[in-house]
Design a protein around this motif. Structure first.
Motif, PDB file in Angstrom:
ATOM      1  N   ASN A 142       0.841  -1.279  -0.078  1.00  0.00           N
ATOM      2  CA  ASN A 142      -0.086   0.033   0.034  1.00  0.00           C
ATOM      3  C   ASN A 142       0.835   1.397  -0.075  1.00  0.00           C
ATOM      4  OD1 ASN A 142      -2.273   1.681   0.049  1.00  0.00           O
ATOM      5  ND2 ASN A 142      -2.818   1.112   2.257  1.00  0.00           N
ATOM      6  N   LEU A 194      -8.155   2.249   0.973  1.00  0.00           N
ATOM      7  CA  LEU A 194      -8.496   1.402  -0.266  1.00  0.00           C
ATOM      8  C   LEU A 194      -9.966   1.206  -0.447  1.00  0.00           C
ATOM      9  CD1 LEU A 194      -5.287  -0.622  -0.812  1.00  0.00           C
ATOM     10  CD2 LEU A 194      -5.743   1.259  -2.007  1.00  0.00           C
ATOM     11  N   LEU A 199      -9.180  -2.402  -6.193  1.00  0.00           N
ATOM     12  CA  LEU A 199      -7.731  -2.579  -6.738  1.00  0.00           C
ATOM     13  C   LEU A 199      -8.077  -2.732  -8.174  1.00  0.00           C
ATOM     14  CD1 LEU A 199      -5.669  -5.099  -4.598  1.00  0.00           C
ATOM     15  CD2 LEU A 199      -5.356  -2.433  -4.547  1.00  0.00           C
ATOM     16  N   GLY A 246      -4.512   1.318  -6.568  1.00  0.00           N
ATOM     17  CA  GLY A 246      -5.246   1.590  -5.611  1.00  0.00           C
ATOM     18  C   GLY A 246      -6.328   2.617  -5.676  1.00  0.00           C
TER      19      GLY A 246
END
Length: 454
Positions: free
Chosen positions: A131, A141, A144, A227
């Motif tokens: 991350n 997040l 993805l 992300g």
């Protein structure tokens, strides 16, 4: 006699615009508003009202009282515009590559950090995503987005994919997902989804994607991981189902999008599982005087589907607006769909759904009721703005909500292009009269010269 004709002709040219300027605006539709006791009121505008407006930014919409007098009013969005979610490019490390995982261990080195062999998973392929840190904090997040090479990933359906998070590469917690990535072929059409959606936002140092043999193809084809943060503001989107109109081509359909409808997205109306639509959408502004402007248009290919798979039912995300709307949002737009699948496409299947941002009308009930909406006019409209801003939440709470009733047609509406066709005919008539007058003048002058010569 000739001087009198010229005077009448000149008077006629001036008199016509004076009459049109002094006339009241002509509205084609009206709708009643329910009654309330408070003076400050609001109403949510339905699609039917917005679709019958003829000017951009709801300029041809008025609220009038029982005497037909316009009252102060304003139209505004119900909620703020949706903000684009933040994105960060993330580093990833393939578990099948000891060099990459070894680099990951050095980046997060600590006395209790695991060894390379401790990260290995028995009978499972894995990928670890690191991350990003933003302003000293871990990036939050919501999903993805995986970028892969289609040439090396022709078919991928990771049924065994598991997502986990960790802060120390040792203790892992399972994360519930709402949608998984895939790439597959349906009826010789490639359909794919690159995003893994989480059920809840996560904030961890590492994410691990793992799976059995069905997961391994992504390890060699993966090119990048992004992300995506949660949406900053939740914009309310309403969906309206619209049947498309046929054209002279069997696989082509169209719809004229009014300038005052704040459309944000579109999608096909997928009535049942197994539906698949492929084609091209062309959008262009509609010039009301001369028809369609061919030099200003946007073309985009689309694939829309609702399919059954081992992952469950797969539904393509809604389509974003064509690029032309970034600079031509205040014109009537002609949307043209050309379908390559299914073929043939019958008219009853050519149905789309438009996602639009609802609008609300705030007004002050001055004078005697009942109050009503009048709208759908090509004439200039004078507006009485509200004496104070009504976009705040406090203003919304103070206003009493009233309902918009059934639409009534005041005067049948001509085609937009036909309305302004009278102007060329009028100018042509004026020119014809001018030519006739000049011929008459020439004739009189010729006679006078003949008399003088005699």
């Amino acid at each position: 006699m000739l001087n009198k004709l010229l005077a009448l002709f000149t008077l006629g040219l001036w008199f016509s615009p004076m009459v049109s300027q002094g006339a009241e605006p002509e509205f084609h539709y009206q709708a009643p508003l329910s009654e309330a006791t408070s003076e400050y009121r609001r109403a949510e505008l339905p699609w039917e009202v917005l679709a019958h407006l003829l000017q951009a930014e709801q300029a041809d919409l008025q609220v009038v009282n029982a005497a037909g007098q316009a009252v102060p009013a304003r139209v505004s969005p119900i909620s703020d515009l949706e903000l684009n979610p933040e994105e960060r490019s993330l580093s990833f490390f393939r578990g099948d590559d000891p060099t990459q995982v070894g680099l990951l261990l050095t980046l997060g080195a600590s006395p209790s950090a695991p060894k390379l062999e401790q990260l290995a998973l028995a009978d499972r392929h894995y990928l670890i995503v690191q991350n990003a840190v933003f302003d000293g904090k871990l990036f939050t997040l919501q999903s993805l987005n995986l970028a892969w090479d289609n040439q090396h990933l022709a078919q991928w359906l990771p049924k065994s994919l598991i997502l986990e998070t960790s802060d120390d590469l040792q203790t892992w917690q399972r994360v519930t997902t709402q949608s998984l990535p895939y790439i597959l072929k349906e009826k010789e059409v490639l359909v794919e989804n690159h995003r893994i959606e989480f059920a809840q936002p996560v904030q961890a140092k590492f994410l691990r994607l793992s799976g059995q043999a069905d997961f391994s193809p992504i390890l060699t084809s993966l090119q990048g991981v992004t992300g995506i943060a949660p949406q900053q503001t939740a914009q309310r989107i309403a969906w309206q189902t619209i049947p498309l109109l046929t054209t002279d081509q069997p696989q082509q359909f169209h719809y004229l999008m009014p300038a005052s409808v704040p459309v944000k997205q579109w999608r096909m109306h997928l009535a049942q599982s197994g539906d698949l639509y492929v084609g091209e959408l062309v959008t262009r502004p509609l010039d009301e005087r001369y028809g369609k402007q061919r030099n200003q248009e946007s073309r985009v290919s689309f694939v829309d589907y609702r399919l059954n798979s081992d992952l469950g039912e797969l539904r393509a995300p809604a389509q974003s607006l064509p690029n032309i709307y970034s600079w031509d949002a205040n014109q009537v737009m002609d949307w043209h769909w050309t379908f390559t699948q299914p073929q043939p496409l019958t008219a009853d299947k050519a149905v789309v759904e438009f996602g639009w941002q609802p609008l609300e009308l705030h007004f002050i009930a001055q004078g005697q009721g009942p109050f009503r909406l009048v709208y759908g006019s090509r004439d200039p409209i004078s507006h009485l703005d509200l004496p104070f801003p009504d976009e705040t939440m406090a203003g919304r709470w103070l206003a009493t909500t009233v309902q918009v009733g059934a639409e009534q047609v005041l005067k049948p509406l001509d085609h937009p292009a036909a309305y302004k066709q009278w102007l060329p005919y009028l100018l042509g008539g004026v020119l014809l009269v001018a030519v006739l007058l000049l011929l008459g003048m020439a004739r009189h002058l010729w006679r006078d010269l003949d008399k003088t010569g005699s």
